[in-house]
Design an enzyme around this catalytic site. Structure first.
Site, PDB file in Angstrom:
ATOM      1  N   TYR A   1      -5.406  46.578 -17.908  1.00 16.38           N
ATOM      2  CA  TYR A   1      -4.756  45.537 -18.449  1.00 16.38           C
ATOM      3  C   TYR A   1      -6.032  44.203 -18.530  1.00 16.38           C
ATOM      4  O   TYR A   1      -6.897  44.793 -18.712  1.00 16.38           O
ATOM      5  CB  TYR A   1      -3.592  45.098 -17.602  1.00 16.38           C
ATOM      6  CG  TYR A   1      -2.654  46.028 -17.647  1.00 16.38           C
ATOM      7  CD1 TYR A   1      -1.770  46.455 -18.544  1.00 16.38           C
ATOM      8  CD2 TYR A   1      -2.415  46.659 -16.275  1.00 16.38           C
ATOM      9  CE1 TYR A   1      -0.818  47.244 -18.524  1.00 16.38           C
ATOM     10  CE2 TYR A   1      -1.151  47.580 -16.284  1.00 16.38           C
ATOM     11  CZ  TYR A   1      -0.489  47.914 -17.222  1.00 16.38           C
ATOM     12  OH  TYR A   1       0.432  48.942 -17.260  1.00 16.38           O
TER      13      TYR A   1
ATOM     14  N   ARG B   1      -6.633  43.744  -7.009  1.00 10.13           N
ATOM     15  CA  ARG B   1      -6.614  45.305  -7.244  1.00 10.13           C
ATOM     16  C   ARG B   1      -7.566  45.512  -8.436  1.00 10.13           C
ATOM     17  O   ARG B   1      -7.362  44.970  -9.483  1.00 10.13           O
ATOM     18  CB  ARG B   1      -4.896  45.533  -7.675  1.00 10.13           C
ATOM     19  CG  ARG B   1      -4.763  47.213  -7.539  1.00 10.13           C
ATOM     20  CD  ARG B   1      -3.466  47.591  -8.265  1.00 10.13           C
ATOM     21  NE  ARG B   1      -2.980  48.622  -7.719  1.00 10.13           N
ATOM     22  CZ  ARG B   1      -2.126  49.545  -8.343  1.00 10.13           C
ATOM     23  NH1 ARG B   1      -1.166  49.059  -9.307  1.00 10.13           N
ATOM     24  NH2 ARG B   1      -1.645  50.667  -7.636  1.00 10.13           N
TER      25      ARG B   1
ATOM     26  N   GLY C   1       3.056  54.345  -3.152  1.00  9.74           N
ATOM     27  CA  GLY C   1       3.825  53.878  -4.168  1.00  9.74           C
ATOM     28  C   GLY C   1       5.394  54.651  -4.165  1.00  9.74           C
ATOM     29  O   GLY C   1       6.183  54.121  -3.743  1.00  9.74           O
ATOM     30  N   ARG C   2       5.122  55.600  -5.077  1.00 11.58           N
ATOM     31  CA  ARG C   2       6.531  56.292  -5.482  1.00 11.58           C
ATOM     32  C   ARG C   2       7.399  56.850  -4.224  1.00 11.58           C
ATOM     33  O   ARG C   2       8.451  56.889  -4.201  1.00 11.58           O
ATOM     34  CB  ARG C   2       5.961  57.494  -6.305  1.00 11.58           C
ATOM     35  CG  ARG C   2       5.777  57.046  -7.777  1.00 11.58           C
ATOM     36  CD  ARG C   2       5.144  58.533  -8.533  1.00 11.58           C
ATOM     37  NE  ARG C   2       3.613  58.542  -8.121  1.00 11.58           N
ATOM     38  CZ  ARG C   2       2.798  59.437  -8.621  1.00 11.58           C
ATOM     39  NH1 ARG C   2       3.275  60.349  -9.205  1.00 11.58           N
ATOM     40  NH2 ARG C   2       1.725  59.476  -8.103  1.00 11.58           N
TER      41      ARG C   2
ATOM     42  N   GLN D   1       2.228  40.342  -7.397  1.00 15.04           N
ATOM     43  CA  GLN D   1       0.952  40.791  -8.094  1.00 15.04           C
ATOM     44  C   GLN D   1       1.087  40.114  -9.455  1.00 15.04           C
ATOM     45  O   GLN D   1       1.959  40.031 -10.157  1.00 15.04           O
ATOM     46  CB  GLN D   1       1.048  42.095  -8.374  1.00 15.04           C
ATOM     47  CG  GLN D   1      -0.202  42.425  -8.936  1.00 15.04           C
ATOM     48  CD  GLN D   1      -0.137  44.218  -9.319  1.00 15.04           C
ATOM     49  OE1 GLN D   1       0.692  44.493 -10.339  1.00 15.04           O
ATOM     50  NE2 GLN D   1      -1.051  44.994  -8.724  1.00 15.04           N
TER      51      GLN D   1
END
Length: 367
Positions: free
Chosen positions: A184, A231, A322-323, A103
Site C-alpha cells: 500500500y 506493520r 489472522g484467519r 490500523q
C-alpha cells in the site's frame, strides 16, 4: 485431550503502559462489512467483542481519508460518523475486557476512480499501474495507472494520518498501528520497485523511507510512542508490488529509525502476505528484531506449534493470528487447550452480514 499449555504465550505481558492478558494478537483482517459512509456499526462491535480474549486486537485496516480507500465497504477513521461507529466497537471490546488498536491505512495505487472522490485517479509514489482488480461497489474492475503525488501534496497525506490518529483517540482506541506493509501507499514509497521519484522522497534509501518516518512522527505526536506500532512486510509481493532491490538494507535502515522514535512494537509479515513463509536467504527478521527497542510481533502462517516454539526460543514477543480468528472467536482458549479449530470458508471472508462473521460459536456453545 492434550494437556493445557503453560507457555507464557498465554500469560500477561506489558505493552507500553498497557497490560495485555496474553501474547496472542488478533491480526488486522479486512472483512468489508462497514455501512454507509464507511461507518462501523453494532454488528462490527459484536464481532470484535466476541474476540476480546485476544491480548490485543488490531482492527481491520481503516482508511485515513477518502483518497486512502481501496476496497468497497471498508471502514474509515476520519469523519464524525465514523468516530461514533468506532466508539460502539471500542466500548464493546473494553466491556469484554480486551484492548484494541486501529490500523491506519492509505492504499495508494491499489484503488479505483469509482472509490475516489469525484472519480479522481488513485495516487502513488510514481505513476506505475498495478496488476489485478479493484473491489468496487459495482464489482471487480481493473486497476488503473495512478497519479504520482506532487511533492507539495505529501504534507497533506501526513496531515491526514495525524487527523486519523486524533479521530482514533476520540473513538476510544487504546492505540494505533501504522500500516506500512502489503504493497500500500507507504510501502509504495519505501520500495525502489514502485518509487521512481527524483525529489526528496525518492532515490536513496533515506529519501524513500522519509514519508513513513514523517507519518510515524506525526502519529507519535498525537498518541505518544508507547501507543503506536507499525506493520511492515519487507519480502512480500502482495498486490503485485515488486520487491525492493535490497530489502535488508532498506528495511534495516527503516527499522533503526523507527526504533529511535521509540514505537511500542514492530509487526512483521514474515514471508508472503496470505502466502508461504518464503524468506530470502540474505534477509533476517531476527536482525530487524535485534535493532528495534520495542516488542517484536510475528505474523504469517503461525499455528499453535509454531507460536509455542517462537516463545520457547524467544524469537518473537507477540504472535499474530489472522484467519484462525475468523472462525474461532475464542481462539486463545482453543490454542491453550489444543482444541480443534473451525476453518472459515473463504466465500464468507468479505462482505455480506452476520453469516460467517458473528455466527461462529465458542467451544462451550458448539453443538
Amino acid at each position: 485431550m492434550p494437556k493445557a499449555s503453560t507457555s507464557d504465550l498465554f500469560s500477561p505481558v506489558a505493552l507500553g503502559k498497557l497490560t495485555l492478558s496474553n501474547r496472542v494478537v488478533m491480526a488486522p483482517l479486512t472483512r468489508s462489512r462497514a455501512g454507509a459512509g464507511d461507518v462501523p456499526g453494532p454488528l462490527n462491535a459484536q464481532y470484535y467483542a466476541q474476540r476480546a480474549s485476544a491480548g490485543l486486537i488490531i482492527s481491520e485496516a481503516s482508511q485515513i481519508s477518502q483518497q486512502g480507500k481501496g476496497y468497497a465497504y471498508t471502514p474509515g477513521i476520519y469523519t464524525e460518523e465514523q468516530i461514533a461507529g468506532w466508539k460502539l466497537v471500542t466500548e464493546a471490546v473494553h466491556q469484554a475486557g480486551g484492548h484494541i488498536f486501529v490500523q491506519l491505512w492509505h492504499v495508494g495505487r491499489i484503488s479505483h476512480p469509482d472509490l475516489q472522490r469525484d472519480g479522481q485517479l488513485p495516487v502513488s509514489a510514481s505513476a506505475l499501474k498495478p496488476e489485478g482488480m479493484a473491489f468496487t461497489e459495482s464489482g471487480f474492475k481493473p486497476h488503473v495507472t495512478p497519479r504520482a503525488l506532487e511533492t507539495s501534496e505529501i504534507a497533506g497525506v501526513v496531515h491526514d494520518y495525524r487527523h486519523a490518529a486524533v479521530c482514533a483517540q476520540r473513538a476510544g482506541f487504546d492505540g494505533v498501528e501504522i500500516h506500512a506493509a502489503n504493497g500500500y501507499l507507504l510501502e509504495q514509497f519505501i520500495r525502489d520497485s514502485t518509487n521512481k521519484r527524483s525529489d526528496q522522497y525518492g532515490g536513496s534509501i533515506a529519501n524513500r523511507i522519509r514519508l513513513v518516518l514523517e507519518v510515524a512522527a506525526a502519529v507519535v505526536e498525537v498518541w505518544g510512542a508507547d501507543r503506536v506500532g507499525i506493520r511492515l512486510s519487507p519480502v512480500s509481493p502482495n498486490v503485485s508490488i515488486g520487491l525492493d532491490s535490497n530489502p535488508m538494507a532498506t528495511y534495516g535502515a527503516l527499522v533503526a529509525e523507527l526504533s529511535a522514535l521509540r514505537l511500542v512494537y514492530l509487526h512483521c509479515v514474515e514471508g508472503e502476505t496470505i502466502g508461504p513463509r518464503n524468506i530470502p536467504r540474505d534477509f533476517s527478521f531476527a536482525a530487524l528484531r535485534r535493532s528495534f527497542h520495542g516488542l517484536y510481533m510475528a505474523n504469517n502462517g503461525y499455528d499453535r506449534a509454531l507460536a509455542l516454539k517462537a516463545r520457547e526460543e524467544g524469537t518473537a514477543d507477540l504472535i499474530c493470528f489472522g484467519r484462525p480468528f475468523i472462525g474461532n472467536p475464542d481462539l486463545v482458549e482453543r490454542l491453550r487447550l489444543d482444541a480443534p479449530l473451525t476453518e472459515a470458508p473463504k466465500e464468507t471472508w468479505y462482505g455480506s452480514g452476520a453469516h460467517g462473521y458473528t455466527d461462529y460459536p465458542t467451544m462451550g456453545a458448539a453443538i
